[in-house]
Design a protein around this motif. Structure first.
Motif: not given
Ligand code: F2B
Ligand code: ZN
Length: 260
Positions: A37-44, A185-196, A251-260
């Motif tokens: 998963x790739x940390x994305x600093x622009x994720x709010x 959960x109280x922890x704000x951390x998440x992963x995000x990806x485009x799915x179905x 397939x051709x997707x990247x999972x982004x993380x809101x945390x490092x």
């Protein structure tokens, strides 16, 4: 490997329709490989504001049990995170296993959790109805929360106490005040990806937001899920368990993380 994977995938007993939709490039669920998963600093941060009085009823739809909300106004919404717009809460439901070794739809580093909560929201800014939003690439946002075996969850218990009343398919019970944010959960951390959607029609319209931290529930609470039935009153009883879809190719997707 790919075609046998799809064939095995397609033979899964629970799903009548083709498991992988023809031409599907963003199907769910997937395994989340933490290290890929790739940390994305622009994720709010994800902002969640639910109005407990928008809760309507609990419904056994023969796949899961849904807690449905009044989505005629913007009283229960999420905004921020990876989302361009605000999304309205329509329902939440769960997926679970017959035993604690499996049950979640998503996995983390190939680990299953005993259950997974899905909070389903739709883009009421751009689309006139949920039914239309389901057909659009940015139509839905689903928050996934893993459930792990541990301490009893007091917030979940009010829901568990109502389940015997929706034991059979197509039964509904009024449920008029519930704040689903107690299930996050109280922890704000998440992963995000485009799915179905993970059940038919499997439309590729979901921005998935998967919370990193699970919530804890106890064995009795998981057992309460497992005493529900897929079947209607009067039919031969089939316990509602293992209502999760098999993993789908990244397939051709990247999972982004809101945390490092
Ligand atoms: N498990 S999940 O979170 O991915 C998921 C969420 C919602 C639905 C759903 O609303 N299905 C009914 C449905 C489907 C298509 C169009 C509709 F209008 C509709 F209500 C299915 C799966
Ligand atoms: Zn679901």
């Amino acid at each position: 490997a790919c075609c046998s994977y799809r064939l095995r995938d397609a033979l899964h007993p629970l799903w009548q329709s083709p498991l992988t939709i023809p031409g599907g490039t963003r199907q769910s669920p997937i395994n989340i490989q933490w290290r890929d998963s790739v940390y994305d600093p622009f994720l709010k941060p994800l902002k969640i504001s639910y109005d407990p009085t928008t809760c309507l009823h609990i419904w056994n739809n023969g796949y899961s049990f849904l807690v449905e909300f009044d989505d005629s106004t913007d009283r229960s919404i999420i905004v921020g995170g990876p989302l361009e717009n605000q999304y309205r809460l329509k329902q939440f439901h769960f997926h679970w296993g017959a035993i604690n070794d499996w049950g979640s739809e998503h996995t983390v580093d190939s680990k299953f959790y005993p259950a997974e909560l899905h909070l389903v929201h739709w883009n009421a800014v751009e689309y006139p109805s949920f039914e239309e939003a389901v057909m659009e690439g940015n139509g839905l946002a689903v928050i996934g929360v893993f459930l792990k075996l541990g301490a009893r969850h007091e917030g979940l218990q009010t829901l568990v106490d109502a389940l015997p009343a929706v034991k059979h398919k197509d039964t509904v019970i009024e449920f008029d005040v519930f704040d689903p944010s107690c299930l996050l959960p109280s922890c704000p951390d998440y992963w995000t990806y485009a799915g179905s959607l993970t059940t038919p029609p499997l439309t590729e319209s979901v921005t998935w937001i998967i919370k990193k931290k699970p919530i804890e529930v106890d064995e009795d609470q998981l057992e309460a899920f497992r005493m529900l039935l897929f079947t209607s009153d009067g039919e031969e009883e089939k316990r509602m368990v293992d209502n999760f879809r098999p993993l789908q190719p990244l397939m051709d997707r990247t999972v982004r993380s809101s945390f490092q």
